[in-house]
Design an enzyme around this catalytic site. Structure first.
Site, PDB file in Angstrom:
ATOM      1  N   GLU A 125       0.836  -1.199   0.000  1.00 46.17           N
ATOM      2  CA  GLU A 125       0.000   0.000   0.000  1.00 46.17           C
ATOM      3  C   GLU A 125       0.874   1.253   0.000  1.00 46.17           C
ATOM      4  O   GLU A 125       1.895   1.304   0.687  1.00 46.17           O
ATOM      5  CB  GLU A 125      -0.881  -0.031   1.253  1.00 46.17           C
ATOM      6  CG  GLU A 125      -1.811   1.135   1.431  1.00 46.17           C
ATOM      7  CD  GLU A 125      -2.559   1.056   2.765  1.00 46.17           C
ATOM      8  OE1 GLU A 125      -3.758   1.350   2.780  1.00 46.17           O
ATOM      9  OE2 GLU A 125      -1.933   0.689   3.788  1.00 46.17           O
ATOM     10  N   HIS A 142      -2.431   6.581   9.202  1.00 48.25           N
ATOM     11  CA  HIS A 142      -1.823   5.991   8.005  1.00 48.25           C
ATOM     12  C   HIS A 142      -0.649   6.840   7.522  1.00 48.25           C
ATOM     13  O   HIS A 142      -0.821   8.005   7.164  1.00 48.25           O
ATOM     14  CB  HIS A 142      -2.866   5.865   6.895  1.00 48.25           C
ATOM     15  CG  HIS A 142      -2.286   5.425   5.583  1.00 48.25           C
ATOM     16  ND1 HIS A 142      -1.804   4.145   5.395  1.00 48.25           N
ATOM     17  CD2 HIS A 142      -2.080   6.088   4.424  1.00 48.25           C
ATOM     18  CE1 HIS A 142      -1.337   4.047   4.163  1.00 48.25           C
ATOM     19  NE2 HIS A 142      -1.504   5.209   3.551  1.00 48.25           N
ATOM     20  N   HIS A 163      -2.691  -3.978   8.927  1.00 51.78           N
ATOM     21  CA  HIS A 163      -3.402  -3.185   7.914  1.00 51.78           C
ATOM     22  C   HIS A 163      -4.832  -3.044   8.395  1.00 51.78           C
ATOM     23  O   HIS A 163      -5.568  -4.038   8.505  1.00 51.78           O
ATOM     24  CB  HIS A 163      -3.327  -3.903   6.564  1.00 51.78           C
ATOM     25  CG  HIS A 163      -4.050  -3.233   5.442  1.00 51.78           C
ATOM     26  ND1 HIS A 163      -3.706  -1.985   4.978  1.00 51.78           N
ATOM     27  CD2 HIS A 163      -5.090  -3.654   4.675  1.00 51.78           C
ATOM     28  CE1 HIS A 163      -4.507  -1.670   3.962  1.00 51.78           C
ATOM     29  NE2 HIS A 163      -5.356  -2.655   3.773  1.00 51.78           N
TER      30      HIS A 163
END
Length: 276
Positions: A33, A184, A127
Site C-alpha cells: 500500500e 496511516h 493493515h
C-alpha cells in the site's frame, strides 16, 4: 544456521521440535500500500513481521522459554485500502485483494499450521482494513479443525497498535491524537520504520507543498466510485514530520510488552507468567 524465530529461516526439523513444545505461532498480515513519498510501500507487512518477531522473542524471554514463538511468513497483500484509513485503493501502488481472498488465505494458512501441530496461533494484523476478513478466515479454520476432531486449538487476533496505552499516546502526541485510522503513514508507522527499516524511509521527501491538509478531514461515510479529491495529495492521513527513531523504540517496547501480557493470559492457562 542462526537461531531465529522466523519460520522461513528455520530448518524443518527445528520447526517440528518447536511445535512439539507447543510453540505460539504468529501469522503477520499486512498489505502492499502507498505510504506517501517518504516511505516504501511494504510498510504494513514489514512492520507487522518485525513486531511479531519482537513479540515472539519477548514472549520467550518473559517465560524463560516456557512459551516459544514462531513467526510464519507474512501475508504481504491486504484488503482494499479505504479512504478513511489508508488513502484509498485508487492510489497507484496500492495492490489489493478482495475480502474473499483474504478470508481464504487466512483460513488455508491457519489450517495448514494446525495440520503441522500448531495449537496456539496469533494473527497479528498490520493493515487496518484486514481485521474482519482475518477473523472470518480464522473461524473457518477452527471449524474445519473441529470437524476433523482437532478440538484443542486456540486462535488470538490482534492489531499491534491497539496495545499502545493512553499514557504513551499522550506522551507521543502532545498536540492531540486523531485516532489510529488517521495514522496511516503518520508518526506511528514512520517512527517504527525509522527503527526497523531506516533505509526505507526518506524524511527529506516530505514536501510541504504535497503534505497539506493533514490530518485529513474526511466525511463520516464512504462513497463509491471513490472521490479522489477527498484524499490528501500525499496519500497520508496525518503528518509524519514529528516522527523519530526514539519514538519508534517507545512504540515498539510498549506494544510488545502489552501484547506479551495478552498472549500469556490466553495461552498460559492462568496468566502464570506475569504479575498484574
Amino acid at each position: 544456521m542462526k537461531n531465529s524465530v522466523f519460520m522461513e529461516e528455520m530448518d524443518a526439523f527445528t520447526y517440528r521440535e518447536k511445535l512439539a513444545k507447543d510453540a505460539v505461532v504468529f501469522i503477520p498480515v499486512g498489505a502492499l500500500e502507498q505510504h506517501g513519498s517518504h516511505m516504501a510501500m511494504c510498510v504494513d507487512a514489514a512492520l507487522t513481521k518485525a513486531m511479531a518477531g519482537a513479540t515472539a522473542e519477548a514472549l520467550m524471554a518473559d517465560t524463560d522459554g516456557a512459551l516459544e514463538g514462531i513467526v510464519c511468513s507474512a501475508i504481504n497483500f491486504g484488503y482494499r485500502s479505504q479512504q478513511r484509513s489508508g488513502g484509498g485503493f485508487h492510489l497507484s501502488g496500492t495492490t489489493s485483494l478482495s475480502g474473499t481472498t483474504i478470508i481464504s488465505l487466512a483460513r488455508d494458512i491457519c489450517y495448514s499450521l494446525i495440520e503441522d501441530g500448531a495449537r496456539k496461533i496469533v494473527f497479528m494484523n498490520g493493515h487496518y482494513e484486514n481485521y474482519q476478513f482475518i477473523f472470518e478466515g480464522a473461524e473457518l479454520a477452527l471449524e474445519k479443525a473441529s470437524a476433523e476432531g482437532i478440538k484443542n486449538v486456540k486462535i488470538q487476533l490482534l492489531s499491534y497498535w491497539d496495545f499502545v496505552d493512553d499514557a504513551t499516546i499522550q506522551e507521543l502526541y502532545p498536540d492531540g491524537f486523531t485516532g489510529w485510522d488517521l495514522e496511516h503513514a503518520g508518526v506511528m508507522e514512520t517512527s517504527l520504520m525509522l527503527l526497523f527499516y531506516p533505509d526505507l524511509v526518506d524524511m527529506d521527501r516530505i514536501d510541504p507543498a504535497l503534505y497539506t491538509g493533514l490530518p485529513a478531514e474526511l466525511p463520516n461515510y464512504d462513497v463509491l466510485p471513490i472521490v479522489a479529491d477527498y484524499t490528501p495529495p500525499s496519500g497520508c492521513l496525518s503528518h509524519p514530520g514529528a516522527s523519530t527513531r526514539e519514538k519508534g523504540i517507545i512504540l515498539r517496547d510498549v506494544a510488545v510488552a502489552n501484547m506479551v501480557i495478552a498472549i500469556e493470559d490466553e495461552f498460559s492457562g492462568a496468566g502464570d507468567f506475569h504479575e498484574d
